[in-house]
Scaffold this active site. Structure first.
Site, PDB file in Angstrom:
ATOM      1  N   ARG A  53       0.823  -1.201   0.000  1.00 44.45           N
ATOM      2  CA  ARG A  53       0.000   0.000   0.000  1.00 44.45           C
ATOM      3  C   ARG A  53       0.854   1.246   0.000  1.00 44.45           C
ATOM      4  O   ARG A  53       1.952   1.253   0.544  1.00 44.45           O
ATOM      5  CB  ARG A  53      -0.886   0.036   1.249  1.00 44.45           C
ATOM      6  CG  ARG A  53      -2.069  -0.884   1.253  1.00 44.45           C
ATOM      7  CD  ARG A  53      -3.151  -0.484   0.257  1.00 44.45           C
ATOM      8  NE  ARG A  53      -3.443   0.941   0.228  1.00 44.45           N
ATOM      9  CZ  ARG A  53      -4.324   1.575   0.991  1.00 44.45           C
ATOM     10  NH1 ARG A  53      -5.039   0.896   1.864  1.00 44.45           N
ATOM     11  NH2 ARG A  53      -4.502   2.868   0.894  1.00 44.45           N
ATOM     12  N   ARG A 105       4.007   4.670 -16.333  1.00 46.92           N
ATOM     13  CA  ARG A 105       4.520   4.564 -17.701  1.00 46.92           C
ATOM     14  C   ARG A 105       5.836   5.311 -17.890  1.00 46.92           C
ATOM     15  O   ARG A 105       6.529   5.104 -18.868  1.00 46.92           O
ATOM     16  CB  ARG A 105       3.476   5.059 -18.698  1.00 46.92           C
ATOM     17  CG  ARG A 105       2.177   4.271 -18.642  1.00 46.92           C
ATOM     18  CD  ARG A 105       2.415   2.802 -18.950  1.00 46.92           C
ATOM     19  NE  ARG A 105       1.212   2.001 -18.706  1.00 46.92           N
ATOM     20  CZ  ARG A 105       1.224   0.846 -18.080  1.00 46.92           C
ATOM     21  NH1 ARG A 105       2.341   0.340 -17.613  1.00 46.92           N
ATOM     22  NH2 ARG A 105       0.103   0.169 -17.906  1.00 46.92           N
ATOM     23  N   CYS A 155      -6.838   3.076 -12.946  1.00 39.70           N
ATOM     24  CA  CYS A 155      -7.202   4.202 -12.081  1.00 39.70           C
ATOM     25  C   CYS A 155      -8.688   4.139 -11.763  1.00 39.70           C
ATOM     26  O   CYS A 155      -9.488   3.682 -12.585  1.00 39.70           O
ATOM     27  CB  CYS A 155      -6.912   5.531 -12.767  1.00 39.70           C
ATOM     28  SG  CYS A 155      -5.179   5.837 -13.056  1.00 39.70           S
ATOM     29  N   GLU A 165     -11.930   7.121  -5.465  1.00 42.55           N
ATOM     30  CA  GLU A 165     -12.079   6.702  -4.075  1.00 42.55           C
ATOM     31  C   GLU A 165     -13.523   6.988  -3.645  1.00 42.55           C
ATOM     32  O   GLU A 165     -14.179   7.877  -4.187  1.00 42.55           O
ATOM     33  CB  GLU A 165     -11.092   7.520  -3.227  1.00 42.55           C
ATOM     34  CG  GLU A 165     -10.862   7.030  -1.840  1.00 42.55           C
ATOM     35  CD  GLU A 165     -10.204   5.674  -1.750  1.00 42.55           C
ATOM     36  OE1 GLU A 165     -10.587   4.935  -0.834  1.00 42.55           O
ATOM     37  OE2 GLU A 165      -9.324   5.348  -2.560  1.00 42.55           O
ATOM     38  N   ARG A 199      -4.083   7.084  -3.768  1.00 41.33           N
ATOM     39  CA  ARG A 199      -3.771   5.831  -3.070  1.00 41.33           C
ATOM     40  C   ARG A 199      -3.362   4.770  -4.088  1.00 41.33           C
ATOM     41  O   ARG A 199      -3.935   4.703  -5.173  1.00 41.33           O
ATOM     42  CB  ARG A 199      -4.989   5.345  -2.283  1.00 41.33           C
ATOM     43  CG  ARG A 199      -5.361   6.217  -1.101  1.00 41.33           C
ATOM     44  CD  ARG A 199      -6.678   5.728  -0.493  1.00 41.33           C
ATOM     45  NE  ARG A 199      -7.023   6.397   0.733  1.00 41.33           N
ATOM     46  CZ  ARG A 199      -7.725   7.542   0.807  1.00 41.33           C
ATOM     47  NH1 ARG A 199      -8.138   8.142  -0.295  1.00 41.33           N
ATOM     48  NH2 ARG A 199      -8.001   8.071   1.969  1.00 41.33           N
ATOM     49  N   TYR A 247       3.554   6.018   3.080  1.00 39.71           N
ATOM     50  CA  TYR A 247       2.596   7.124   3.205  1.00 39.71           C
ATOM     51  C   TYR A 247       3.391   8.427   3.221  1.00 39.71           C
ATOM     52  O   TYR A 247       4.235   8.626   4.104  1.00 39.71           O
ATOM     53  CB  TYR A 247       1.743   6.958   4.472  1.00 39.71           C
ATOM     54  CG  TYR A 247       0.861   5.756   4.359  1.00 39.71           C
ATOM     55  CD1 TYR A 247       1.323   4.495   4.736  1.00 39.71           C
ATOM     56  CD2 TYR A 247      -0.405   5.860   3.814  1.00 39.71           C
ATOM     57  CE1 TYR A 247       0.529   3.378   4.592  1.00 39.71           C
ATOM     58  CE2 TYR A 247      -1.205   4.735   3.667  1.00 39.71           C
ATOM     59  CZ  TYR A 247      -0.733   3.501   4.051  1.00 39.71           C
ATOM     60  OH  TYR A 247      -1.519   2.393   3.891  1.00 39.71           O
ATOM     61  N   ARG A 259      -2.342   6.242   8.032  1.00 39.24           N
ATOM     62  CA  ARG A 259      -1.807   5.101   8.769  1.00 39.24           C
ATOM     63  C   ARG A 259      -0.565   5.517   9.546  1.00 39.24           C
ATOM     64  O   ARG A 259       0.547   5.126   9.212  1.00 39.24           O
ATOM     65  CB  ARG A 259      -1.465   3.947   7.812  1.00 39.24           C
ATOM     66  CG  ARG A 259      -2.625   3.221   7.183  1.00 39.24           C
ATOM     67  CD  ARG A 259      -3.557   2.533   8.179  1.00 39.24           C
ATOM     68  NE  ARG A 259      -2.906   1.595   9.077  1.00 39.24           N
ATOM     69  CZ  ARG A 259      -2.798   0.289   8.864  1.00 39.24           C
ATOM     70  NH1 ARG A 259      -3.324  -0.248   7.781  1.00 39.24           N
ATOM     71  NH2 ARG A 259      -2.202  -0.488   9.737  1.00 39.24           N
TER      72      ARG A 259
END
Length: 126
Positions: free
Chosen positions: A6, A62, A74, A77, A89, A107, A115
């Site tokens: 993540r 890319r 893509c 959210e 994210r 992050y 987080r």
């Protein structure tokens, strides 16, 4: 073993160059921290909040040499009230010998607040 890696970051503006550059920075950090090779990646999913519409962040992938054939998608959210604005994210699924607790999730910028527990772990490892 297949693991999910993540990552998240934020941008200041809904600007195409800023979105793609921030995504590229995030991807490089994820790759470096987890020693990921393109040939080991199953797929990369990238989501953005509703306020980011100027570019597809997948363009960043890319730009990375050797990553041409990695499947990337893509999406938006879920627009939860009060959620972190201007957020990108990433979920990278890859083959790795790492145990789940050894995977380093990244992050950056204001996304650290998503987080903080994992962000603190990352800082101590750098």
């Amino acid at each position: 073993m297949i693991r999910g890696i993540r990552g998240a970051t934020t941008v200041t503006n809904n600007d195409a160059a800023e979105i793609v550059n921030a995504t590229e920075e995030l991807l490089w950090e994820m790759i470096r921290a987890n020693d990921v090779k393109a040939s080991d990646v199953v797929s990369v999913l990238i989501s953005v909040t509703d306020d980011l519409t100027a570019a597809f962040p997948a363009q960043a992938l890319r730009r990375i040499e050797g990553w041409t054939y990695v499947p990337v998608m893509c999406m938006r959210e879920i627009p939860v009230p009060g959620s972190l604005p201007r957020c990108i994210r990433v979920m990278m699924t890859a083959e790795t010998p790492k145990a789940q607790e050894e995977v380093v999730h990244i992050y950056l910028r204001n996304a650290v607040q998503l987080r903080p527990d994992l962000s603190l772990t990352r800082k101590s490892e750098l």
